[in-house]
Design an enzyme around this catalytic site. Structure first.
Site, PDB file in Angstrom:
ATOM      1  N   ASP A 253       3.295  -4.546   7.872  1.00  0.00           N
ATOM      2  CA  ASP A 253       2.138  -4.052   7.669  1.00  0.00           C
ATOM      3  C   ASP A 253       0.894  -5.038   7.729  1.00  0.00           C
ATOM      4  O   ASP A 253       0.591  -5.708   7.015  1.00  0.00           O
ATOM      5  CB  ASP A 253       1.951  -3.079   6.349  1.00  0.00           C
ATOM      6  CG  ASP A 253       0.723  -2.440   6.315  1.00  0.00           C
ATOM      7  OD1 ASP A 253      -0.166  -2.719   7.023  1.00  0.00           O
ATOM      8  OD2 ASP A 253       0.627  -1.986   5.001  1.00  0.00           O
TER       9      ASP A 253
ATOM     10  N   GLN B 264      -4.196  -5.235   6.776  1.00  0.00           N
ATOM     11  CA  GLN B 264      -5.108  -6.172   6.133  1.00  0.00           C
ATOM     12  C   GLN B 264      -5.153  -7.779   6.768  1.00  0.00           C
ATOM     13  O   GLN B 264      -5.667  -8.647   6.119  1.00  0.00           O
ATOM     14  CB  GLN B 264      -5.026  -6.542   4.683  1.00  0.00           C
ATOM     15  CG  GLN B 264      -5.287  -5.229   3.779  1.00  0.00           C
ATOM     16  CD  GLN B 264      -6.603  -4.747   3.720  1.00  0.00           C
ATOM     17  OE1 GLN B 264      -7.772  -5.361   4.235  1.00  0.00           O
ATOM     18  NE2 GLN B 264      -6.954  -3.463   3.344  1.00  0.00           N
TER      19      GLN B 264
ATOM     20  N   CYS C 229      -4.587   2.440  -3.714  1.00  0.00           N
ATOM     21  CA  CYS C 229      -3.353   2.967  -3.365  1.00  0.00           C
ATOM     22  C   CYS C 229      -2.261   1.989  -3.487  1.00  0.00           C
ATOM     23  O   CYS C 229      -1.530   1.821  -2.369  1.00  0.00           O
ATOM     24  CB  CYS C 229      -3.562   3.376  -1.701  1.00  0.00           C
ATOM     25  SG  CYS C 229      -4.786   4.534  -1.410  1.00  0.00           S
TER      26      CYS C 229
ATOM     27  N   LYS D 215     -10.238  -0.822  10.279  1.00  0.00           N
ATOM     28  CA  LYS D 215     -10.402  -2.283   9.291  1.00  0.00           C
ATOM     29  C   LYS D 215     -10.411  -3.425  10.235  1.00  0.00           C
ATOM     30  O   LYS D 215     -10.523  -4.557   9.691  1.00  0.00           O
ATOM     31  CB  LYS D 215      -9.004  -2.516   8.489  1.00  0.00           C
ATOM     32  CG  LYS D 215      -8.891  -1.278   7.732  1.00  0.00           C
ATOM     33  CD  LYS D 215      -7.757  -1.580   6.565  1.00  0.00           C
ATOM     34  CE  LYS D 215      -7.133  -0.152   5.909  1.00  0.00           C
ATOM     35  NZ  LYS D 215      -7.945  -0.114   4.721  1.00  0.00           N
TER      36      LYS D 215
ATOM     37  N   HIS E  40       0.831  -1.340  -0.135  1.00  0.00           N
ATOM     38  CA  HIS E  40      -0.052   0.058  -0.181  1.00  0.00           C
ATOM     39  C   HIS E  40       1.056   1.419   0.103  1.00  0.00           C
ATOM     40  O   HIS E  40       2.003   1.051   0.659  1.00  0.00           O
ATOM     41  CB  HIS E  40      -0.897   0.021   1.439  1.00  0.00           C
ATOM     42  CG  HIS E  40      -1.862   0.958   1.324  1.00  0.00           C
ATOM     43  ND1 HIS E  40      -1.608   2.339   1.795  1.00  0.00           N
ATOM     44  CD2 HIS E  40      -3.355   0.754   1.133  1.00  0.00           C
ATOM     45  CE1 HIS E  40      -2.709   2.867   1.828  1.00  0.00           C
ATOM     46  NE2 HIS E  40      -3.891   2.139   1.375  1.00  0.00           N
TER      47      HIS E  40
HETATM   48  N1  PMP Z   1      -1.509  -0.919   4.490  1.00  0.00           N
HETATM   49  C1  PMP Z   1      -2.419  -1.699   3.883  1.00  0.00           C
HETATM   50  C2  PMP Z   1      -2.252  -3.093   3.382  1.00  0.00           C
HETATM   51  C3  PMP Z   1      -4.047  -1.033   3.887  1.00  0.00           C
HETATM   52  O1  PMP Z   1      -4.922  -1.762   2.983  1.00  0.00           O
HETATM   53  C4  PMP Z   1      -4.268   0.198   4.121  1.00  0.00           C
HETATM   54  C5  PMP Z   1      -5.692   0.770   4.118  1.00  0.00           C
HETATM   55  N2  PMP Z   1      -6.224   0.746   2.908  1.00  0.00           N
HETATM   56  C6  PMP Z   1      -3.306   0.880   5.030  1.00  0.00           C
HETATM   57  C7  PMP Z   1      -1.943   0.298   5.241  1.00  0.00           C
HETATM   58  C8  PMP Z   1      -3.112   2.299   5.678  1.00  0.00           C
HETATM   59  O2  PMP Z   1      -4.506   2.066   6.477  1.00  0.00           O
HETATM   60  P1  PMP Z   1      -4.898   3.680   7.042  1.00  0.00           P
HETATM   61  O3  PMP Z   1      -5.360   4.322   6.014  1.00  0.00           O
HETATM   62  O4  PMP Z   1      -6.125   2.929   8.011  1.00  0.00           O
HETATM   63  O5  PMP Z   1      -3.882   4.303   7.858  1.00  0.00           O
END
Ligand code: PMP
Length: 406
Positions: free
Chosen positions: A200, A203, A364, A226, A123
């Site tokens: 990270d 997910q 993203c 999430k 991401h």
């Molecule tokens: N890492 C991953 C794999 C994600 O899917 C996301 C959110 N789509 C993020 C980081 C960032 O999370 P946040 O926008 O809640 O900070």
């Protein structure tokens, strides 16, 4: 024990909503999950019964809010099996958590000529902070590419690690492909070369049981929203040994031990990394979400979501011209796809008119789209409250979209 989905759905008020007079089919859970009533009730409880700024009050409300917040930290500690509660730092979300680690670790441990390995499927929030730190420190970003199925291969990583590598940043689960990465093996390999690992888990934690001591990762981050909790709250786990050596990320109240006009000494962990009034209300409600999830049982959740994934992939693949992007052997309940001749955005817009919420675009993860030479995908991502009926509605909706464009 099998999950009783009808009963679970009763816990989520938003699932009763209708969109354009059609029952909502919410299949955008990788972007954010819906909240059970207990989480909403907890927020009301905090603000109506013991709202007060934490940690520095002498009065009842402040002490109560402080106790609840520190209990929430213990809940998170237990949830990810951290060795110490002070290894759990509350942040705004995964993004802020990664920025915290990247900037603080970078300032102390990354120097000119060093290398940072980042996977190609990250991401943007686990790529851009490392680009910024690399630029600031004169370090080099090294890409760990994935294969055509959307899998990261350990032998490729081994070739990339050098005596200049300082840290590897990788997701446990890809948000656009659904791939589950072998993070325990990644960490073991990295540690054989004295390289730190940030995982990270944005997910992952809502789908899989996570034990940071078993993974042996150095850092782990995730977002509350999430995992059925509130927005604006997230978690950074870091091993005590690293966190104690790292400089604060932000300055302000709470993170100090003593301040004179000339000099400040810093508070102990975890407060050193929690400058300013913390988001205590959402920390407390995050713990409620974790309790809710834990009571359902992550093993049962994983089993049910795998059934949904298999059902959805088989069903969608019967649609002429539909191609799934991300075909890793191990996946969570995410299906990214394109339909020949149709733009993802048009598909998503028409599904919306049928009450079906999916995500379209790059999610993203632009480097993932560049890898496949596509502009984006339609992404359906399932939670434990989704049903086969909803997948059938997605299937029918897609057939209708194709008919409209024919
Ligand atoms: N890492 C991953 C794999 C994600 O899917 C996301 C959110 N789509 C993020 C980081 C960032 O999370 P946040 O926008 O809640 O900070």
């Amino acid at each position: 024990m099998a999950l009783i989905i009808d009963k679970i759905r009763e816990d989520f008020p938003i699932l009763k909503e209708t969109i354009y007079n059609k029952p909502l089919v919410y299949l955008d859970n990788a972007a954010t999950t819906q909240k059970p009533q207990v989480v909403l009730d907890k927020l009301i409880e905090v603000y109506t019964k013991y709202n007060a700024n934490i940690h520095r009050g002498v009065h009842y409300l402040s002490n109560k809010a402080t106790t609840e917040t520190e209990n929430a930290r213990l809940t998170v500690q237990k949830f990810i099996n951290a060795q110490h509660s002070h290894e759990v730092i509350f942040a705004r979300g995964a993004t802020e958590g990664i920025n915290l680690v990247a900037h603080s670790f970078g300032e102390k441990f990354i120097h000119a000529g060093d290398e940072i390995i980042v996977s190609e499927m990250e991401h943007h929030s686990n790529l851009v902070p490392w680009q910024m730190v690399a630029e600031k420190r004169g370090a080099r970003l090294v890409k760990w590419a994935f294969n055509q199925a959307g899998e990261l291969e350990l032998n490729e990583l081994e070739k990339l690690i050098s005596d200049k590598t300082r840290i590897i940043a990788v997701n446990q689960v890809s948000n656009s492909l659904g791939t589950i990465n072998p993070v325990k093996e990644i960490t073991a390999l990295a540690h054989r070369h004295q390289v730190a690992v940030l995982i990270d888990g944005a997910q992952a934690v809502q789908h899989l049981k996570v034990d940071v001591q078993e993974l042996d990762c150095d850092f782990y981050v995730f977002s509350g929203h999430k995992i059925y909790g509130p927005t604006g709250i997230g978690v950074v786990y870091g091993k005590e040994g690293w966190l104690n050596q790292m400089p604060p990320y932000q300055g302000g109240g709470e993170m100090i031990e003593s301040v004179s006009f000339e000099k400040t000494t810093y508070n102990q962990l975890p407060f050193k990394f929690e400058a300013g009034t913390p988001n205590y209300a959402d920390s407390i409600a995050l713990a409620t979400a974790i309790d809710y999830l834990t009571a359902l049982g992550l093993d049962d959740i994983a089993t049910y979501e795998k059934e949904l994934l298999d059902y959805a992939e088989a069903k969608l693949l019967t649609i002429p011209g539909l191609e799934i992007v991300g075909t890793a052997k191990k996946k969570t309940s995410v299906v990214s796809f394109n339909i020949k001749g149709l733009h993802a955005y048009d598909v998503g817009t028409l599904l919306d008119k049928m009450g079906i919420a999916v995500r379209t675009g790059t999610h993203c993860t632009e480097p993932v789209m560049i890898h496949y030479g596509i502009s984006g995908t339609v992404r359906a991502s399932f939670a434990f409250y989704n049903t086969r009926d909803e997948i059938d509605r997605l299937h029918q909706g897609l057939l209708k979209v194709i008919e409209l464009f024919a």
